[in-house]
Motif scaffolding. Structure first.
Motif, PDB file in Angstrom:
ATOM      1  N   ASP A  16       0.826  -1.207   0.000  1.00 31.45           N
ATOM      2  CA  ASP A  16       0.000   0.000   0.000  1.00 31.45           C
ATOM      3  C   ASP A  16       0.862   1.260   0.000  1.00 31.45           C
ATOM      4  O   ASP A  16       1.889   1.329   0.686  1.00 31.45           O
ATOM      5  CB  ASP A  16      -0.904   0.031   1.240  1.00 31.45           C
ATOM      6  CG  ASP A  16      -2.092  -0.895   1.108  1.00 31.45           C
ATOM      7  OD1 ASP A  16      -2.127  -1.687   0.153  1.00 31.45           O
ATOM      8  OD2 ASP A  16      -2.979  -0.839   1.985  1.00 31.45           O
ATOM      9  N   GLY A 196      -7.631   3.787   5.162  1.00 34.14           N
ATOM     10  CA  GLY A 196      -7.358   3.052   3.935  1.00 34.14           C
ATOM     11  C   GLY A 196      -8.457   3.280   2.913  1.00 34.14           C
ATOM     12  O   GLY A 196      -9.637   3.353   3.262  1.00 34.14           O
ATOM     13  N   ASP A 198      -9.699   1.643  -0.745  1.00 35.17           N
ATOM     14  CA  ASP A 198      -9.448   0.591  -1.720  1.00 35.17           C
ATOM     15  C   ASP A 198      -9.867   1.040  -3.117  1.00 35.17           C
ATOM     16  O   ASP A 198     -10.335   2.168  -3.316  1.00 35.17           O
ATOM     17  CB  ASP A 198     -10.116  -0.731  -1.310  1.00 35.17           C
ATOM     18  CG  ASP A 198     -11.630  -0.730  -1.454  1.00 35.17           C
ATOM     19  OD1 ASP A 198     -12.203   0.188  -2.078  1.00 35.17           O
ATOM     20  OD2 ASP A 198     -12.272  -1.678  -0.940  1.00 35.17           O
ATOM     21  N   LYS A 199      -9.697   0.172  -4.099  1.00 39.48           N
ATOM     22  CA  LYS A 199      -9.937   0.539  -5.493  1.00 39.48           C
ATOM     23  C   LYS A 199     -11.401   0.830  -5.795  1.00 39.48           C
ATOM     24  O   LYS A 199     -11.719   1.402  -6.852  1.00 39.48           O
ATOM     25  CB  LYS A 199      -9.433  -0.564  -6.416  1.00 39.48           C
ATOM     26  CG  LYS A 199     -10.128  -1.901  -6.231  1.00 39.48           C
ATOM     27  CD  LYS A 199      -9.520  -2.957  -7.137  1.00 39.48           C
ATOM     28  CE  LYS A 199     -10.206  -4.308  -6.947  1.00 39.48           C
ATOM     29  NZ  LYS A 199      -9.600  -5.348  -7.824  1.00 39.48           N
ATOM     30  N   LYS A 204     -11.315   1.878   5.152  1.00 34.90           N
ATOM     31  CA  LYS A 204     -10.965   1.050   6.289  1.00 34.90           C
ATOM     32  C   LYS A 204     -10.176   1.909   7.267  1.00 34.90           C
ATOM     33  O   LYS A 204      -9.223   2.600   6.868  1.00 34.90           O
ATOM     34  CB  LYS A 204     -10.135  -0.159   5.855  1.00 34.90           C
ATOM     35  CG  LYS A 204      -9.710  -1.039   7.027  1.00 34.90           C
ATOM     36  CD  LYS A 204      -8.866  -2.236   6.550  1.00 34.90           C
ATOM     37  CE  LYS A 204      -8.449  -3.103   7.721  1.00 34.90           C
ATOM     38  NZ  LYS A 204      -7.629  -4.269   7.271  1.00 34.90           N
TER      39      LYS A 204
END
Length: 208
Positions: A16, A196, A198-199, A204
Motif C-alpha cells: 500500500d 485506507g 481501496d480501489k 478502512k
C-alpha cells in the motif's frame, strides 16, 4: 510518537502507498526516531508538510514568518531534545522538501490530501500556504464539496469537533462525504489513525 507510528505502519499492507499528512515533530518525545522511520519507508510513501515543520524551518532559518517563541510554545523543546540540540542537515533538507498537498484519483473520485484544509472560493493553485497548514473553523463551516474533491486532512483533533477521538467523516446536507479528518489526538491521549481507501472507494480505519 514513534512507538505508535511503528505499530500503525506494521498494520498497513506492505504494497500500500502511504500518504502522510504532516506533523512528524514536536510534542511527542521521539521526533528524530519518527523522521528516521520515514526515511526507511520513503519508497512507498508521500510526505506532506504540517504546520509544526513549517514553524521549525522558520525558526532554524530565521525567516521571520512566525513571532518569536511560537515554535517553542508548540513543542520545539521536545524536538530539540530528541536531536540532542543538533538537527542534522539531512533532516532540514527533508522537511524543506515536503509538499503542501497531494491529489489521488480512485475511479471517478478525486481526493485532496492536505495538512490543515483549504479556503473555499479560491483555486487550489492559488491557496495561501498558511491556510493549507493552519485553517480550521473557516474550513469546517462549509457544507459543500470543494471542486469535486473529498479532502483528507489532519491538524484539527477530531475531539475539537465531535468530542471523540475517532476519524470524522464530514458530510453535506445530502449525506455525501466532503472531507475526512484523521487527526485522532495521539499526543493528547487519543489514537494514531490511518484511513485506507481501496480501489472501489471503500474505507478502512486502522487505529492504535
Amino acid at each position: 510518537m514513534y512507538e505508535k507510528l511503528l505499530k500503525l505502519i506494521n498494520k498497513i499492507p506492505e504494497n500500500d502507498k502511504i500518504i502522510f499528512l504532516g506533523d512528524y515533530i514536536d510534542r511527542g518525545p521521539d521526533s528524530k526516531l519518527v523522521l528516521d522511520l520515514l526515511f526507511k519507508i520513503k519508497k512507498r510513501a508521500i510526505f506532506l508538510k504540517g504546520n509544526h515543520e513549517d514553524m521549525m524551518i522558520d525558526y532554524i532559518e530565521q525567516r521571520g514568518k512566525y513571532a518569536e517563541g511560537v515554535w517553542f510554545r508548540n513543542g520545539a523543546s521536545t524536538t530539540l531534545k530528541s536531536f540532542n540540540n543538533n538537527i542534522g542537515e539531512k533532516y532540514i533538507k527533508f522537511i524543506k522538501s515536503l509538499k503542501l498537498y497531494h491529489i489521488e484519483q480512485v475511479n471517478e473520485q478525486k481526493y485532496l490530501f492536505v495538512h490543515g484544509g483549504i479556503r473555499y472560493g479560491i483555486n487550489l493553485t492559488n491557496q495561501n500556504e498558511k491556510d493549507l497548514l493552519w485553517i480550521r473553523d473557516e474550513f469546517y463551516m462549509k457544507k459543500k464539496r470543494y471542486e469535486n474533491y473529498i479532502i483528507i486532512h489532519g491538524h484539527t483533533p477530531t475531539f475539537y469537533i465531535t468530542g471523540e477521538y475517532e476519524i470524522y467523516f464530514h458530510k453535506n446536507e445530502n449525506n455525501e462525504i466532503i472531507s475526512i479528518d484523521i487527526d485522532t489526538g495521539c499526543v493528547y491521549g487519543g489514537k494514531l489513525s490511518a484511513l485506507g481507501i481501496d480501489k472501489n472507494n471503500n474505507y478502512k480505519i486502522i487505529s492504535v
